[in-house]
Design an enzyme around this catalytic site. Structure first.
Site, PDB file in Angstrom:
ATOM      1  N   HIS A 211      34.768  18.490  25.537  1.00 33.21           N
ATOM      2  CA  HIS A 211      35.637  19.450  24.853  1.00 33.21           C
ATOM      3  C   HIS A 211      35.732  19.115  23.364  1.00 33.21           C
ATOM      4  O   HIS A 211      35.634  20.004  22.505  1.00 33.21           O
ATOM      5  CB  HIS A 211      37.055  19.428  25.442  1.00 33.21           C
ATOM      6  CG  HIS A 211      37.159  19.912  26.843  1.00 33.21           C
ATOM      7  ND1 HIS A 211      37.699  19.142  27.847  1.00 33.21           N
ATOM      8  CD2 HIS A 211      36.801  21.087  27.421  1.00 33.21           C
ATOM      9  CE1 HIS A 211      37.683  19.827  28.973  1.00 33.21           C
ATOM     10  NE2 HIS A 211      37.132  21.008  28.749  1.00 33.21           N
TER      11      HIS A 211
ATOM     12  N   LYS B  59      43.306  28.265  39.002  1.00 31.05           N
ATOM     13  CA  LYS B  59      43.139  26.835  39.239  1.00 31.05           C
ATOM     14  C   LYS B  59      44.509  26.200  39.446  1.00 31.05           C
ATOM     15  O   LYS B  59      45.524  26.739  39.038  1.00 31.05           O
ATOM     16  CB  LYS B  59      42.459  26.166  38.040  1.00 31.05           C
ATOM     17  CG  LYS B  59      41.048  26.641  37.792  1.00 31.05           C
ATOM     18  CD  LYS B  59      40.479  25.943  36.567  1.00 31.05           C
ATOM     19  CE  LYS B  59      39.091  26.444  36.243  1.00 31.05           C
ATOM     20  NZ  LYS B  59      38.576  25.828  35.011  1.00 31.05           N
TER      21      LYS B  59
ATOM     22  N   ARG C  83      27.702  24.215  29.344  1.00 30.39           N
ATOM     23  CA  ARG C  83      27.112  22.942  29.762  1.00 30.39           C
ATOM     24  C   ARG C  83      25.735  23.146  30.364  1.00 30.39           C
ATOM     25  O   ARG C  83      24.859  22.325  30.196  1.00 30.39           O
ATOM     26  CB  ARG C  83      28.006  22.252  30.792  1.00 30.39           C
ATOM     27  CG  ARG C  83      29.280  21.687  30.233  1.00 30.39           C
ATOM     28  CD  ARG C  83      30.031  20.963  31.324  1.00 30.39           C
ATOM     29  NE  ARG C  83      30.272  21.835  32.461  1.00 30.39           N
ATOM     30  CZ  ARG C  83      31.445  22.359  32.773  1.00 30.39           C
ATOM     31  NH1 ARG C  83      32.498  22.087  32.050  1.00 30.39           N
ATOM     32  NH2 ARG C  83      31.579  23.150  33.810  1.00 30.39           N
TER      33      ARG C  83
ATOM     34  N   SER D 142      35.559  18.308  33.644  1.00 31.12           N
ATOM     35  CA  SER D 142      36.874  17.768  33.995  1.00 31.12           C
ATOM     36  C   SER D 142      36.999  17.514  35.486  1.00 31.12           C
ATOM     37  O   SER D 142      37.574  16.507  35.906  1.00 31.12           O
ATOM     38  CB  SER D 142      37.978  18.724  33.537  1.00 31.12           C
ATOM     39  OG  SER D 142      38.029  18.788  32.138  1.00 31.12           O
TER      40      SER D 142
END
Length: 162
Positions: free
Chosen positions: A17, A41, A94, A132
């Site tokens: 990040h 989430k 990513r 994460s």
């Protein structure tokens, strides 16, 4: 002034990040990091804890003169962006698997607010594998996460799991 929004749950903030934030500052004059309350989430940390961790993570960038604001938000991202006069959304990628979802999201956001442009910043080769969810799993199982997060974040994860 080019104002950008970098949204995410940041649960927790990682070096990946921070890498995206650092590179986004080359594109925008002010970057607002929107820490999503997120209803889909179930974050490990509260929004207040996540905001504090992101603030710690970007403190050195702010000290270098970068205009970075960290703020929690809920609701539509386009509304958050409009409330801050932002015209740029920053999204990190990513892997190719991220692209399809992010591309669809960019199209939807553009449809809802044509003035809002999404830019994609590919993860650097030294951070592209950091997620994460993986960091939390490694920490939960007692693994070493020092190369993925700051010592402060590692300590907060250790306190949650041990």
């Amino acid at each position: 002034m080019r104002i950008g929004i970098y949204p995410g749950t940041f649960d927790p903030v990682t070096f990946g990040h921070v890498d995206v934030i650092t590179r986004a500052m080359r594109v925008v004059d002010r970057l607002i990091i929107g820490v999503a309350v997120d209803s889909v989430k179930t974050p490990l940390f509260t929004v207040e804890q996540r905001v504090a961790m992101v603030e710690e993570g970007v403190a050195s960038l702010v000290e270098q003169g970068n205009d970075i604001v960290v703020q929690g938000f809920e609701g539509l991202l386009i509304d958050f962006a409009k409330n801050h006069d932002a015209t740029i959304l920053v999204r990190g990628l990513r892997a190719a698997s991220d692209f399809e979802y992010e591309f669809q999201m960019a199209g939807m956001n553009s449809r809802l607010n044509p003035e809002l442009q999404t830019i994609f910043l590919p993860a650097s080769e030294h951070t592209h594998f950091i997620a994460s969810r993986f960091v939390k799993e490694i920490a939960r199982l007692g693994g070493d996460i020092q190369e993925f997060v700051s010592p402060e974040v590692a300590g907060k994860l250790a306190a949650k799991f041990h």
